[in-house]
Design a protein around this motif. Structure first.
Motif, PDB file in Angstrom:
ATOM      1  N   LEU A  88     -80.433   4.672   9.340  1.00 46.05           N
ATOM      2  CA  LEU A  88     -80.068   3.908   8.151  1.00 46.05           C
ATOM      3  C   LEU A  88     -80.260   4.769   6.915  1.00 46.05           C
ATOM      4  O   LEU A  88     -81.246   5.513   6.813  1.00 46.05           O
ATOM      5  CB  LEU A  88     -80.930   2.645   8.021  1.00 46.05           C
ATOM      6  CG  LEU A  88     -80.530   1.728   6.867  1.00 46.05           C
ATOM      7  CD1 LEU A  88     -79.284   0.923   7.245  1.00 46.05           C
ATOM      8  CD2 LEU A  88     -81.652   0.796   6.487  1.00 46.05           C
ATOM      9  N   PHE A  89     -79.320   4.680   6.009  1.00 49.63           N
ATOM     10  CA  PHE A  89     -79.439   5.267   4.670  1.00 49.63           C
ATOM     11  C   PHE A  89     -79.694   4.104   3.724  1.00 49.63           C
ATOM     12  O   PHE A  89     -79.033   3.057   3.830  1.00 49.63           O
ATOM     13  CB  PHE A  89     -78.145   5.976   4.258  1.00 49.63           C
ATOM     14  CG  PHE A  89     -77.915   7.282   4.954  1.00 49.63           C
ATOM     15  CD1 PHE A  89     -78.305   8.473   4.363  1.00 49.63           C
ATOM     16  CD2 PHE A  89     -77.315   7.321   6.201  1.00 49.63           C
ATOM     17  CE1 PHE A  89     -78.092   9.683   5.003  1.00 49.63           C
ATOM     18  CE2 PHE A  89     -77.090   8.521   6.856  1.00 49.63           C
ATOM     19  CZ  PHE A  89     -77.482   9.707   6.255  1.00 49.63           C
ATOM     20  N   ALA A  90     -80.625   4.271   2.793  1.00 48.59           N
ATOM     21  CA  ALA A  90     -80.931   3.197   1.848  1.00 48.59           C
ATOM     22  C   ALA A  90     -81.500   3.781   0.564  1.00 48.59           C
ATOM     23  O   ALA A  90     -82.215   4.783   0.588  1.00 48.59           O
ATOM     24  CB  ALA A  90     -81.929   2.223   2.453  1.00 48.59           C
ATOM     25  N   TYR A  91     -81.175   3.130  -0.533  1.00 47.20           N
ATOM     26  CA  TYR A  91     -81.815   3.454  -1.808  1.00 47.20           C
ATOM     27  C   TYR A  91     -83.128   2.684  -1.850  1.00 47.20           C
ATOM     28  O   TYR A  91     -83.149   1.471  -1.643  1.00 47.20           O
ATOM     29  CB  TYR A  91     -80.932   3.024  -2.980  1.00 47.20           C
ATOM     30  CG  TYR A  91     -79.723   3.903  -3.171  1.00 47.20           C
ATOM     31  CD1 TYR A  91     -79.773   4.990  -4.035  1.00 47.20           C
ATOM     32  CD2 TYR A  91     -78.541   3.656  -2.488  1.00 47.20           C
ATOM     33  CE1 TYR A  91     -78.664   5.808  -4.214  1.00 47.20           C
ATOM     34  CE2 TYR A  91     -77.429   4.462  -2.655  1.00 47.20           C
ATOM     35  CZ  TYR A  91     -77.495   5.541  -3.526  1.00 47.20           C
ATOM     36  OH  TYR A  91     -76.401   6.345  -3.696  1.00 47.20           O
ATOM     37  N   ALA A 134     -78.144   2.942 -10.562  1.00 44.79           N
ATOM     38  CA  ALA A 134     -77.554   1.897 -11.405  1.00 44.79           C
ATOM     39  C   ALA A 134     -76.633   0.985 -10.591  1.00 44.79           C
ATOM     40  O   ALA A 134     -76.542  -0.212 -10.868  1.00 44.79           O
ATOM     41  CB  ALA A 134     -76.787   2.528 -12.565  1.00 44.79           C
ATOM     42  N   ALA A 135     -75.991   1.516  -9.579  1.00 47.21           N
ATOM     43  CA  ALA A 135     -75.089   0.717  -8.753  1.00 47.21           C
ATOM     44  C   ALA A 135     -75.847  -0.233  -7.831  1.00 47.21           C
ATOM     45  O   ALA A 135     -75.398  -1.342  -7.567  1.00 47.21           O
ATOM     46  CB  ALA A 135     -74.185   1.631  -7.931  1.00 47.21           C
ATOM     47  N   ILE A 179     -73.557   1.610   1.127  1.00 46.81           N
ATOM     48  CA  ILE A 179     -74.334   2.763   0.655  1.00 46.81           C
ATOM     49  C   ILE A 179     -73.461   4.006   0.586  1.00 46.81           C
ATOM     50  O   ILE A 179     -73.495   4.746  -0.395  1.00 46.81           O
ATOM     51  CB  ILE A 179     -75.571   2.991   1.552  1.00 46.81           C
ATOM     52  CG1 ILE A 179     -76.555   1.822   1.412  1.00 46.81           C
ATOM     53  CG2 ILE A 179     -76.251   4.323   1.226  1.00 46.81           C
ATOM     54  CD1 ILE A 179     -77.088   1.578   0.015  1.00 46.81           C
ATOM     55  N   TRP A 180     -72.649   4.233   1.615  1.00 46.39           N
ATOM     56  CA  TRP A 180     -71.780   5.418   1.601  1.00 46.39           C
ATOM     57  C   TRP A 180     -70.753   5.344   0.482  1.00 46.39           C
ATOM     58  O   TRP A 180     -70.395   6.366  -0.092  1.00 46.39           O
ATOM     59  CB  TRP A 180     -71.113   5.628   2.959  1.00 46.39           C
ATOM     60  CG  TRP A 180     -72.051   6.320   3.901  1.00 46.39           C
ATOM     61  CD1 TRP A 180     -72.679   5.779   4.973  1.00 46.39           C
ATOM     62  CD2 TRP A 180     -72.515   7.657   3.802  1.00 46.39           C
ATOM     63  NE1 TRP A 180     -73.515   6.710   5.561  1.00 46.39           N
ATOM     64  CE2 TRP A 180     -73.423   7.873   4.865  1.00 46.39           C
ATOM     65  CE3 TRP A 180     -72.268   8.703   2.920  1.00 46.39           C
ATOM     66  CZ2 TRP A 180     -74.077   9.088   5.077  1.00 46.39           C
ATOM     67  CZ3 TRP A 180     -72.916   9.923   3.126  1.00 46.39           C
ATOM     68  CH2 TRP A 180     -73.801  10.114   4.188  1.00 46.39           C
ATOM     69  N   SER A 181     -70.300   4.145   0.138  1.00 42.25           N
ATOM     70  CA  SER A 181     -69.357   4.026  -0.972  1.00 42.25           C
ATOM     71  C   SER A 181     -70.020   4.423  -2.285  1.00 42.25           C
ATOM     72  O   SER A 181     -69.391   5.050  -3.143  1.00 42.25           O
ATOM     73  CB  SER A 181     -68.767   2.616  -1.059  1.00 42.25           C
ATOM     74  OG  SER A 181     -69.723   1.681  -1.540  1.00 42.25           O
ATOM     75  N   ILE A 182     -71.297   4.060  -2.436  1.00 41.25           N
ATOM     76  CA  ILE A 182     -72.029   4.453  -3.644  1.00 41.25           C
ATOM     77  C   ILE A 182     -72.234   5.964  -3.663  1.00 41.25           C
ATOM     78  O   ILE A 182     -72.006   6.622  -4.673  1.00 41.25           O
ATOM     79  CB  ILE A 182     -73.405   3.742  -3.715  1.00 41.25           C
ATOM     80  CG1 ILE A 182     -73.216   2.245  -3.915  1.00 41.25           C
ATOM     81  CG2 ILE A 182     -74.244   4.342  -4.844  1.00 41.25           C
ATOM     82  CD1 ILE A 182     -74.510   1.454  -3.811  1.00 41.25           C
ATOM     83  N   ILE A 183     -72.628   6.515  -2.517  1.00 41.96           N
ATOM     84  CA  ILE A 183     -72.866   7.967  -2.439  1.00 41.96           C
ATOM     85  C   ILE A 183     -71.576   8.717  -2.779  1.00 41.96           C
ATOM     86  O   ILE A 183     -71.588   9.648  -3.573  1.00 41.96           O
ATOM     87  CB  ILE A 183     -73.373   8.363  -1.045  1.00 41.96           C
ATOM     88  CG1 ILE A 183     -74.773   7.807  -0.818  1.00 41.96           C
ATOM     89  CG2 ILE A 183     -73.353   9.883  -0.865  1.00 41.96           C
ATOM     90  CD1 ILE A 183     -75.274   7.909   0.615  1.00 41.96           C
ATOM     91  N   SER A 184     -70.469   8.286  -2.207  1.00 39.44           N
ATOM     92  CA  SER A 184     -69.185   8.962  -2.429  1.00 39.44           C
ATOM     93  C   SER A 184     -68.712   8.802  -3.862  1.00 39.44           C
ATOM     94  O   SER A 184     -68.275   9.759  -4.508  1.00 39.44           O
ATOM     95  CB  SER A 184     -68.130   8.400  -1.483  1.00 39.44           C
ATOM     96  OG  SER A 184     -68.502   8.619  -0.163  1.00 39.44           O
TER      97      SER A 184
END
Length: 188
Positions: A88-91, A134-135, A179-184
């Motif tokens: 899992l990737f997470a902020y 911020a997202a 999460i990937w959409s935010i990273i991209s």
């Protein structure tokens, strides 16, 4: 390092100060835990940014660094995902020993023993972009508001987990896709 069998220091309550700490974009915070989430390894960046000594973290639950303003639903999703043997990737907003906080983009994976069983977890955290934070922050604020409406931790996690599923469904097919959409999009 603490001698095996020696008494551990009591876990101290840490109050957030509102001071934000960061670390270099080329640094990684690394930790490992056993299958119960107890810290077995922490690198020097983890210790420096978290304001802990190695003796203070080894043998402690990883939630030692959990910031009270992080929604429990995110951690419930993390454990649910890891139980399915997925990464899992997470902020995550973490809390340092001195009360400062620091945002990370965490990548958490199961660690496997020779027989294929999960023996622990490995987490690499890097510094997220300001735009990424911020997202995700408005989503986390909504989850916290929902959690605070419920009298018990169990009810709070259930309600905010359901809200997280609904909010993510409005934005992406899954939390991971979100999460990937935010990273991209934000350049993490």
């Amino acid at each position: 390092m603490t001698t095996p069998g020696a008494p551990r220091a009591e876990r101290r309550a840490v109050r957030p100060t509102g001071v934000e700490r960061t670390f270099s974009p080329d640094e990684l915070i690394v930790s490992k835990t056993d299958a119960r989430g107890v810290i077995t390894y922490a690198n020097d960046v983890f210790l420096r940014v978290g304001a802990y000594s190695l003796d203070e973290v080894i043998g402690q639950p990883h939630n030692l660094i959990r910031h009270p303003d992080m929604p429990r639903a995110v951690f419930a999703l993390l454990w649910e995902t890891l139980a399915q043997r997925h990464e899992l990737f997470a902020y995550i907003d973490n809390l340092a020993a001195d009360g400062a906080h620091y945002w990370v983009l965490a990548h958490v994976t199961p660690s496997y023993g020779p027989d294929g069983s999960v023996v622990g977890y490995h987490s690499n955290r890097r510094r997220p972009s300001r735009a990424g934070i911020a997202a995700v922050k408005p989503l986390y604020d909504q989850l916290l508001t929902e959690e605070r409406r419920h009298p018990t931790a169990r009810a709070a996690v259930a309600a905010s987990s359901e809200l997280l599923r609904r909010l993510i469904a409005e934005r992406a097919p899954s939390y991971e896709d979100f999460i990937w959409s935010i990273i991209s999009e934000k350049g993490d």
